[in-house]
Each structure stands twice: as C-alpha cells, then as structure tokens.
Write a protein that holds these residues in place. Structure first.
Motif, mmCIF file in Angstrom:
data_model
loop_
_atom_site.group_PDB
_atom_site.id
_atom_site.type_symbol
_atom_site.label_atom_id
_atom_site.label_comp_id
_atom_site.label_asym_id
_atom_site.label_seq_id
_atom_site.Cartn_x
_atom_site.Cartn_y
_atom_site.Cartn_z
ATOM 1 N N THR A 43 10.632 -2.731 0.514
ATOM 2 C CA THR A 43 9.967 -1.582 1.333
ATOM 3 C C THR A 43 9.163 -2.356 2.075
ATOM 4 O O THR A 43 8.633 -3.147 2.028
ATOM 5 C CB THR A 43 9.387 -0.882 0.149
ATOM 6 O OG1 THR A 43 8.154 -1.893 -0.877
ATOM 7 C CG2 THR A 43 10.205 0.137 -0.379
ATOM 8 N N GLU A 44 8.988 -1.683 3.078
ATOM 9 C CA GLU A 44 8.332 -2.166 4.375
ATOM 10 C C GLU A 44 7.353 -1.303 5.423
ATOM 11 O O GLU A 44 8.310 0.063 5.295
ATOM 12 C CB GLU A 44 8.908 -3.126 5.067
ATOM 13 C CG GLU A 44 8.085 -3.871 5.820
ATOM 14 C CD GLU A 44 8.582 -4.921 6.886
ATOM 15 O OE1 GLU A 44 8.818 -5.006 8.507
ATOM 16 O OE2 GLU A 44 9.934 -5.216 6.291
ATOM 17 N N TRP A 45 6.367 -2.081 5.792
ATOM 18 C CA TRP A 45 5.776 -0.320 6.338
ATOM 19 C C TRP A 45 6.101 -0.682 8.051
ATOM 20 O O TRP A 45 5.116 -1.763 8.628
ATOM 21 C CB TRP A 45 4.182 -0.386 6.651
ATOM 22 C CG TRP A 45 3.064 -0.342 5.102
ATOM 23 C CD1 TRP A 45 3.338 -0.692 3.648
ATOM 24 C CD2 TRP A 45 3.508 1.503 4.597
ATOM 25 N NE1 TRP A 45 2.715 0.160 2.811
ATOM 26 C CE2 TRP A 45 2.901 1.093 3.385
ATOM 27 C CE3 TRP A 45 2.992 2.566 5.817
ATOM 28 C CZ2 TRP A 45 2.662 2.306 2.808
ATOM 29 C CZ3 TRP A 45 3.006 3.647 4.534
ATOM 30 C CH2 TRP A 45 2.179 3.231 3.512
ATOM 31 N N LEU A 46 6.517 0.195 8.835
ATOM 32 C CA LEU A 46 7.102 0.271 9.753
ATOM 33 C C LEU A 46 6.371 0.617 10.842
ATOM 34 O O LEU A 46 6.005 2.123 10.407
ATOM 35 C CB LEU A 46 8.291 0.408 10.014
ATOM 36 C CG LEU A 46 9.998 -0.130 9.122
ATOM 37 C CD1 LEU A 46 11.403 0.661 9.582
ATOM 38 C CD2 LEU A 46 9.263 -1.489 8.969
ATOM 39 N N ASP A 47 5.859 -0.291 11.781
ATOM 40 C CA ASP A 47 4.872 0.903 12.792
ATOM 41 C C ASP A 47 5.913 1.797 13.856
ATOM 42 O O ASP A 47 6.635 0.770 14.107
ATOM 43 C CB ASP A 47 3.813 -0.211 13.384
ATOM 44 C CG ASP A 47 3.210 0.276 14.722
ATOM 45 O OD1 ASP A 47 2.927 1.567 14.508
ATOM 46 O OD2 ASP A 47 2.987 -0.754 15.422
ATOM 47 N N VAL A 48 5.218 2.746 13.224
ATOM 48 C CA VAL A 48 6.126 4.270 14.234
ATOM 49 C C VAL A 48 6.173 3.487 15.746
ATOM 50 O O VAL A 48 6.836 4.630 16.858
ATOM 51 C CB VAL A 48 5.634 5.813 13.892
ATOM 52 C CG1 VAL A 48 6.177 5.849 12.432
ATOM 53 C CG2 VAL A 48 4.610 5.433 13.723
ATOM 54 N N ARG A 52 -1.172 -1.123 5.839
ATOM 55 C CA ARG A 52 -0.289 0.236 5.287
ATOM 56 C C ARG A 52 0.097 1.181 6.807
ATOM 57 O O ARG A 52 0.091 2.410 6.505
ATOM 58 C CB ARG A 52 -0.655 0.331 4.582
ATOM 59 C CG ARG A 52 -0.554 -0.729 3.692
ATOM 60 C CD ARG A 52 -0.322 0.327 1.773
ATOM 61 N NE ARG A 52 -0.829 -0.741 0.780
ATOM 62 C CZ ARG A 52 -0.913 -0.515 -0.455
ATOM 63 N NH1 ARG A 52 -1.568 0.340 -0.995
ATOM 64 N NH2 ARG A 52 -1.002 -1.905 -1.447
ATOM 65 N N ASP A 53 0.042 0.769 8.261
ATOM 66 C CA ASP A 53 0.184 1.696 9.069
ATOM 67 C C ASP A 53 1.750 1.995 9.411
ATOM 68 O O ASP A 53 2.311 1.064 9.588
ATOM 69 C CB ASP A 53 -0.919 1.320 10.538
ATOM 70 C CG ASP A 53 -2.602 1.222 10.841
ATOM 71 O OD1 ASP A 53 -2.536 1.460 9.425
ATOM 72 O OD2 ASP A 53 -2.684 -0.203 10.926
ATOM 73 N N GLY A 54 1.651 3.082 9.650
ATOM 74 C CA GLY A 54 3.266 3.262 10.260
ATOM 75 C C GLY A 54 3.468 4.089 8.603
ATOM 76 O O GLY A 54 3.218 4.758 8.058
ATOM 77 N N VAL A 86 15.443 2.073 16.731
ATOM 78 C CA VAL A 86 15.798 0.687 16.328
ATOM 79 C C VAL A 86 13.724 0.123 16.479
ATOM 80 O O VAL A 86 13.759 -0.312 16.991
ATOM 81 C CB VAL A 86 16.317 -0.032 17.422
ATOM 82 C CG1 VAL A 86 16.339 -1.725 16.984
ATOM 83 C CG2 VAL A 86 17.812 0.022 17.159
ATOM 84 N N TYR A 87 13.646 -0.744 14.722
ATOM 85 C CA TYR A 87 12.659 -1.489 14.969
ATOM 86 C C TYR A 87 12.889 -3.361 14.947
ATOM 87 O O TYR A 87 13.386 -3.515 14.147
ATOM 88 C CB TYR A 87 12.041 -1.042 13.789
ATOM 89 C CG TYR A 87 10.381 -2.118 13.403
ATOM 90 C CD1 TYR A 87 8.995 -1.383 13.807
ATOM 91 C CD2 TYR A 87 10.607 -2.854 12.322
ATOM 92 C CE1 TYR A 87 8.130 -2.372 13.426
ATOM 93 C CE2 TYR A 87 9.776 -3.692 12.534
ATOM 94 C CZ TYR A 87 8.389 -3.048 13.174
ATOM 95 O OH TYR A 87 7.314 -4.240 12.288
ATOM 96 N N THR A 88 12.242 -3.720 15.437
ATOM 97 C CA THR A 88 12.030 -5.477 15.785
ATOM 98 C C THR A 88 11.835 -5.863 14.921
ATOM 99 O O THR A 88 9.804 -6.140 15.129
ATOM 100 C CB THR A 88 11.690 -5.552 17.320
ATOM 101 O OG1 THR A 88 13.425 -5.320 17.664
ATOM 102 C CG2 THR A 88 12.470 -6.869 17.180
ATOM 103 N N THR A 89 11.531 -6.523 13.982
ATOM 104 C CA THR A 89 11.035 -7.199 13.068
ATOM 105 C C THR A 89 10.456 -8.034 14.101
ATOM 106 O O THR A 89 10.573 -9.133 14.599
ATOM 107 C CB THR A 89 11.718 -7.943 11.466
ATOM 108 O OG1 THR A 89 12.301 -8.635 11.785
ATOM 109 C CG2 THR A 89 12.044 -6.545 10.453
#
Length: 178
Positions: free
Chosen positions: A123-128, A24-26, A151-154
């Motif tokens: 919901t998703e934890w996005l790495d900042v 759960r980082d980000g 923009v975050y690339t999965t």
C-alpha cells in the motif's frame, strides 16, 4: 483499539480536519501488477480483502465470459473471480498452473467481486496532486481507457508509472456479461 467519543461532555464535535498525518498525504492505494508486468493501483477504500486463493477453490463456470476464472465462496457469499489483467486488455493471462493466485476482493455498494492479479506489492499514499488525468490514447491502451483515473509516476531510483484504476467503472462495466 476502539475509539469511544461518549466521554465528550460539550455539545461541540471534535475537529478532525486538522489531523497531522505526517507523510500520509493523498490517497491510500493498493499497488499490484498483472502478468504482463504493468503496474496498477486501486484506492484502498474499496478493497475489502487481499488474499491468496487455491485455484481448486475457484469453480469454473461453462460458457461464462472469458474474463472469469469462476466463482468463489468468500465468507459464505458466492462471488465471481476475474482475471483483471485480461479484462483491462493485457494479452498475458493469470498463471493458472500455480496452486494459488492473488485475489483482490473489491466492493462498490452491493457489488462484490474478486480480481485475480499476478502480484500484490504494497500500500502506498499517492499524492493526488501528482496524478495526471486527461491522458491521450498513446499513454493508455483503448481497452483500459474507461477504467483508468490517471497515471502516477513514482519517485526513486527507477521511476515507474502506476495506473490508478476506477473500481466503480470496472465493477459496473457492461463487459461483465456472463
């Protein structure tokens, strides 16, 4: 479960900065898409509720901004519900021929508003550290550039771009003219 820290007898406060959060980082974000298929994410901290609303419960308001579907009585409070995709410049409107529409109830201090979207994914934890900011006009359409943080690339078999939205910029936009 309620956490009660009254049992602590020392004057020291517990150190909560070293909690092990595992994967759960980000930042926890809510993923959704608009009718055109563009995927977005909003930080979950500003989303009060995700709900499916019967369209006959949304009262159209004549001569209001074209972004607005109308008003909705949410927990005894009348709030505006807007087509978020249209607000962000998408040409495809939320399908109002269905019985229900997915609505994100978003809050910033005293402002509460409902955003109609096509589908709420998860919901998703996005790495900042992996969010790309400072994008040029080729990656983000001009209509939404003021409202996209980055923009975050999965990762996975089919990488996709998620545009991380700034809820404060959206809610406080001067485009919400009635």
């Amino acid at each position: 479960m309620v956490l009660n820290l009254d049992f602590l007898t020392s004057d020291e406060t517990p150190n909560t900065t070293n909690l092990n959060m595992g994967s759960r980082d980000g930042e926890l974000c809510l993923r959704f898409d608009v009718p055109s298929g563009n995927e977005f994410a909003l930080p979950a901290s500003g989303v009060r509720e995700v709900m499916s609303v019967y369209l006959d419960r949304i009262t159209p308001i004549p001569n209001a901004s074209p972004f607005f579907l109308g008003t909705y009585n949410w927990r005894g409070q009348v709030i505006w519900v807007a087509d978020l995709g249209q607000f962000l410049g998408d040409q495809v409107l939320v399908n109002t021929d269905r019985n229900e529409v997915s609505v994100l109830i978003v809050e910033e201090q005293e402002l509460i508003m409902g955003f109609a979207v096509h589908t709420v994914a998860n919901t998703e934890w996005l790495d900042v550290n992996q969010i790309v900011t400072g994008l040029d006009n080729q990656q983000i359409p001009a209509a939404m550039s003021d409202f996209v943080k980055g923009v975050y690339t999965t990762t996975g078999s089919e990488p996709r771009e998620l545009r991380l939205l700034d809820r404060v910029a959206i809610l406080r936009s001067s485009q919400w003219t009635i």
